[in-house]
Scaffold this active site. Sequence first.
Site, PDB file in Angstrom:
ATOM      1  N   PRO A   1       0.812  -1.211   0.000  1.00 46.78           N
ATOM      2  CA  PRO A   1       0.000   0.000   0.000  1.00 46.78           C
ATOM      3  C   PRO A   1       0.849   1.266   0.000  1.00 46.78           C
ATOM      4  O   PRO A   1       1.640   1.492   0.899  1.00 46.78           O
ATOM      5  CB  PRO A   1      -0.799  -0.099   1.307  1.00 46.78           C
ATOM      6  CG  PRO A   1      -0.477  -1.428   1.887  1.00 46.78           C
ATOM      7  CD  PRO A   1       0.770  -1.899   1.278  1.00 46.78           C
ATOM      8  N   GLU A   2       0.661   2.051  -1.012  1.00 48.80           N
ATOM      9  CA  GLU A   2       1.257   3.379  -1.048  1.00 48.80           C
ATOM     10  C   GLU A   2       0.148   4.363  -0.676  1.00 48.80           C
ATOM     11  O   GLU A   2      -1.001   3.971  -0.486  1.00 48.80           O
ATOM     12  CB  GLU A   2       1.772   3.672  -2.454  1.00 48.80           C
ATOM     13  CG  GLU A   2       2.794   2.663  -2.947  1.00 48.80           C
ATOM     14  CD  GLU A   2       4.192   3.225  -2.967  1.00 48.80           C
ATOM     15  OE1 GLU A   2       4.332   4.451  -2.949  1.00 48.80           O
ATOM     16  OE2 GLU A   2       5.138   2.443  -3.007  1.00 48.80           O
TER      17      GLU A   2
ATOM     18  N   HIS B   1      -2.584 -15.253   8.535  1.00 47.59           N
ATOM     19  CA  HIS B   1      -2.219 -13.840   8.684  1.00 47.59           C
ATOM     20  C   HIS B   1      -3.413 -12.890   8.836  1.00 47.59           C
ATOM     21  O   HIS B   1      -3.249 -11.687   8.731  1.00 47.59           O
ATOM     22  CB  HIS B   1      -1.325 -13.366   7.529  1.00 47.59           C
ATOM     23  CG  HIS B   1      -0.111 -14.223   7.333  1.00 47.59           C
ATOM     24  ND1 HIS B   1       0.807 -14.458   8.331  1.00 47.59           N
ATOM     25  CD2 HIS B   1       0.318 -14.924   6.264  1.00 47.59           C
ATOM     26  CE1 HIS B   1       1.756 -15.260   7.880  1.00 47.59           C
ATOM     27  NE2 HIS B   1       1.482 -15.557   6.630  1.00 47.59           N
TER      28      HIS B   1
ATOM     29  N   ARG C   1       3.519  -9.681   6.568  1.00 47.00           N
ATOM     30  CA  ARG C   1       4.812  -9.336   7.155  1.00 47.00           C
ATOM     31  C   ARG C   1       4.729  -8.618   8.489  1.00 47.00           C
ATOM     32  O   ARG C   1       5.744  -8.321   9.096  1.00 47.00           O
ATOM     33  CB  ARG C   1       5.617  -8.514   6.156  1.00 47.00           C
ATOM     34  CG  ARG C   1       6.444  -9.435   5.291  1.00 47.00           C
ATOM     35  CD  ARG C   1       6.792  -8.811   3.982  1.00 47.00           C
ATOM     36  NE  ARG C   1       6.005  -9.444   2.941  1.00 47.00           N
ATOM     37  CZ  ARG C   1       6.228  -9.302   1.651  1.00 47.00           C
ATOM     38  NH1 ARG C   1       7.184  -8.519   1.244  1.00 47.00           N
ATOM     39  NH2 ARG C   1       5.496  -9.928   0.789  1.00 47.00           N
TER      40      ARG C   1
ATOM     41  N   ARG D   1      20.671  20.626   2.090  1.00 45.40           N
ATOM     42  CA  ARG D   1      20.518  19.188   2.337  1.00 45.40           C
ATOM     43  C   ARG D   1      21.406  18.415   1.371  1.00 45.40           C
ATOM     44  O   ARG D   1      21.295  18.544   0.160  1.00 45.40           O
ATOM     45  CB  ARG D   1      19.048  18.773   2.186  1.00 45.40           C
ATOM     46  CG  ARG D   1      18.116  19.418   3.204  1.00 45.40           C
ATOM     47  CD  ARG D   1      18.435  19.027   4.638  1.00 45.40           C
ATOM     48  NE  ARG D   1      18.386  17.589   4.870  1.00 45.40           N
ATOM     49  CZ  ARG D   1      17.286  16.948   5.266  1.00 45.40           C
ATOM     50  NH1 ARG D   1      16.167  17.616   5.481  1.00 45.40           N
ATOM     51  NH2 ARG D   1      17.310  15.644   5.470  1.00 45.40           N
TER      52      ARG D   1
END
Length: 271
Positions: free
Chosen positions: A2-3, A91, A110, A152
Site C-alpha cells: 500500500p502506497e 495472517h 509481514r 541538504r
Amino acid sequence: MPELPEVETVRRGLEPRVCGRRITRAVCRVAKLRLPLDPQLDALVRGQRIHAITRRAKYLLFGLDRGTLLLHLGMSGVLRLVDQDCPVVKHDHLDLHLDNRQLLRYNDTRRFGLLLYLQGEPLTHRLLSHLGPEPLGHDLAEDYLFIRSRNRKLAIKNFIMDQKVLVGVGNIYASEALFVAGIDPRRMAASLSRKEACTLLEAIQSILTEAIAAGGTTLKDFRQSDGKPGYFKQRLQVYGRKEQGCLRCGEPLRSLVLGQRSTFFCPQCQR
DNA sequence: ACGCTCTCCTGGCCGC
DNA sequence: TGCGGCCAGGAGAGCG
C-alpha cells in the site's frame, strides 16, 4: 504494497459502508504487529461508534466516540470489510466486528503494520506529530521542495522519501516522479534549481493523483486479498524495468541502490 | 541537526 | 526435491 494512493482508496471505499456503525467486538490473534497490540483493545473500543475515517500520510484514522483507532498497513497489510462467517485465513491478525453482521478484517503477512487506540488528539501522537505536509494539500507552495532542500546533502530520492519533508512518497513513486521530472535520483538535494524543485513537486502531485484515480476504479470492491495491486503496475515507467528500454528515449534503464532501496532511472533522460 | 545503517517479518525466487 | 541465502518494503531507532 500500500502506497498513499491505495490507503486513500481504502479510506474512500470503507467510509460510506462503515461510518455510523458501532464496534461490537475486537478480536486479536497476534500479540503484536510492528508495535504490541493493546491487550485491552476489545474493552476499549467495544460499543463505540465509528464516526469518520480520515487519512494522514499512510495512516488511517478511525474516529470513535471517545478515541481514535490509528492503523498503518505497513508493507503487506490488507483491510477488508467481510461478512461475519468469512473463514479466517493465514495472517488474518485482527477483526473489528460491527453491528451489522460484518467485520473489518486486517490481514498482514509481514506484520509491518500497526494498530493503536489513541485517547485525546491523535495528530499530536509521536507517530504523527513530526510528519511533513500532505503532497496533495492545497496549502503547499510550489517552491516548497526548493526551500526545504537548501543545505541538504542527501540524494534527492532519499530527500523526497523523508516523511519530515513530505509524506506519502514511497520507494516506487519516488523513482517514478524523478523520471517524470527528468532528475537524476543520485543528485544532492541542495543542487536542485528552483525550477527543477518546482517541476519535481508537480511530478509527485500528478503521479499520486493519477494513482488515486486508478486505484479508485480497480480496488473499489476490496475483494483482492493477495495484496498485488495490478492497477499501477502497468503504468509504471521505470520502477522494476531495469535494462528495459526507456519509454521516452529507448536507452536501457539502470538500477542502483540508494538508502538501501532499489532505484530505477534513465541515465539519458534524467540529469 | 544530519545522514546513514539496522531492524522488524514472511514469502518468493534463485542457485546449488 | 530440499535447502540456504537473499531480497522486498515503511519508517522508527540508534549511531557517529
